[in-house]
Design a protein around this motif. Sequence first.
Motif, PDB file in Angstrom:
ATOM      1  N   TYR A 107       0.817  -1.219   0.000  1.00 33.93           N
ATOM      2  CA  TYR A 107       0.000   0.000   0.000  1.00 33.93           C
ATOM      3  C   TYR A 107       0.852   1.270   0.000  1.00 33.93           C
ATOM      4  CZ  TYR A 107      -4.161  -2.809   0.768  1.00 33.93           C
ATOM      5  OH  TYR A 107      -5.190  -3.717   0.610  1.00 33.93           O
ATOM      6  N   LEU A 112      -4.021   4.045   6.132  1.00 26.68           N
ATOM      7  CA  LEU A 112      -5.413   3.785   5.783  1.00 26.68           C
ATOM      8  C   LEU A 112      -6.267   3.947   7.039  1.00 26.68           C
ATOM      9  CD1 LEU A 112      -4.735   0.544   3.700  1.00 26.68           C
ATOM     10  CD2 LEU A 112      -4.981   2.875   2.828  1.00 26.68           C
ATOM     11  N   GLU A 117     -13.540   1.001   1.021  1.00 31.23           N
ATOM     12  CA  GLU A 117     -13.294  -0.392   0.619  1.00 31.23           C
ATOM     13  C   GLU A 117     -11.821  -0.771   0.734  1.00 31.23           C
ATOM     14  OE1 GLU A 117     -14.031  -3.387  -3.202  1.00 31.23           O
ATOM     15  OE2 GLU A 117     -14.559  -1.261  -3.327  1.00 31.23           O
ATOM     16  N   GLU A 118     -10.924   0.132   0.341  1.00 31.88           N
ATOM     17  CA  GLU A 118      -9.493  -0.172   0.396  1.00 31.88           C
ATOM     18  C   GLU A 118      -9.054  -0.514   1.815  1.00 31.88           C
ATOM     19  OE1 GLU A 118      -5.415   1.750  -1.419  1.00 31.88           O
ATOM     20  OE2 GLU A 118      -6.794   3.089  -0.382  1.00 31.88           O
ATOM     21  N   THR A 119      -9.558   0.218   2.793  1.00 33.30           N
ATOM     22  CA  THR A 119      -9.208  -0.041   4.185  1.00 33.30           C
ATOM     23  C   THR A 119      -9.737  -1.396   4.630  1.00 33.30           C
ATOM     24  OG1 THR A 119      -9.308   2.336   4.634  1.00 33.30           O
ATOM     25  CG2 THR A 119      -9.293   0.861   6.531  1.00 33.30           C
ATOM     26  N   ALA A 122      -7.599  -4.128   3.277  1.00 25.35           N
ATOM     27  CA  ALA A 122      -6.327  -4.217   4.004  1.00 25.35           C
ATOM     28  C   ALA A 122      -6.513  -4.936   5.342  1.00 25.35           C
ATOM     29  CB  ALA A 122      -5.759  -2.819   4.224  1.00 25.35           C
TER      30      ALA A 122
END
Length: 360
Positions: A107, A112, A117-119, A122
């Motif tokens: 990343y 984050l 959504e990305e978090t 992860a």
Amino acid sequence: MFLRGLIKPWRLSRSLKKLFCLTLLAVLLNIVLLYLLANNDTSGTWKGQDLAVGSSRNLSNAPRAAGPRRKAVVLFSRWRSGSTFMGELLKKAGRGIFYSYEPLHEYGVHVLYEDVEETHVAVEEVKSILRCQFDFSEIDELLQKNPLLREACKTNDICKDANYTAEVCRRSSLHVAKVLRLGLQWARPLLEMEEVEVKLIYLVRDPRAVISSRSRVAWCSTPSCKDVKTVCSLLEDDLFEASLLQEDFPKRFHFILYDQFCQNPFAALQDLMTFLGLPVTKDQRKLLQSKLPSTDPLSIYKNSTAQAQLWRQRTSFIRVVMPVQRRCWDSMEVLGLRMFFSEKDLVDLSLPVLEQPVEL
């Protein structure tokens, strides 16, 4: 009348009659009890409660393996906050430790923290690693920092196989993972995992020392790494969450101020290992006793007490100390850090940087 009619045809002694009546009474009581339990549907009620708890925690649907849960320690910190040194101490906490070094490295230099959504992706990646679930792309990174895996791979030609790595992980005595790229509020889903018993260490350092150290490395170019306003905002959020986690998970959340740890490292190490339920090892003592000079900023073999104060002698009072104190004032007060109002006081190492022990 029913019992009298049933017994009358038989010529029984008084003691046998008494035994017969008691036996029949016990049978009738068992029938009544089973009837009441069936109508109350107790098992159905508990099943409903279990489902409600599971859905509220957003737990994995994968079934948990039988037997005791695997144990994992997650080190939450940020760049240039003493995490390499602390990770090395944890890695030396005993034999058979599986070390996952910065599992969110892909990343980049970003924290984050937003609910996007990305978090969430992860967080799920970290949870998968704590479950010892890997894919092929992660193996090379694991090999570089994981002595247990490197040792296993010396005698095995399939060391880069994800299934083999998972087996080494599952057989380890303890799984240690260092996470630098998640806001602390995203540690809660890890502590709520059912299939892995997670203990979490939150390591924080004087933000003036952090910004000073980051200013000397070229890779620190993103707002969440170099921008004082952003860094101080993230620190404030993390400290607020730390107070909540300390209250909700008092036996599984441990706070460490790096500057305080370095003032009395042996006592602080003993406190840390007591929290983990492990003895201090000879390798850990050796690491703390090391006084080898080093110019490598990533080297962990250096006097930790002196190293913690080094930033004060090579940091710009105007460009670093004053802006950080202005933006991080509230957080620094929470951490019990001394404010410096002149360059003379900044470089005077007889003035301790820590005015009082931190209390979250």
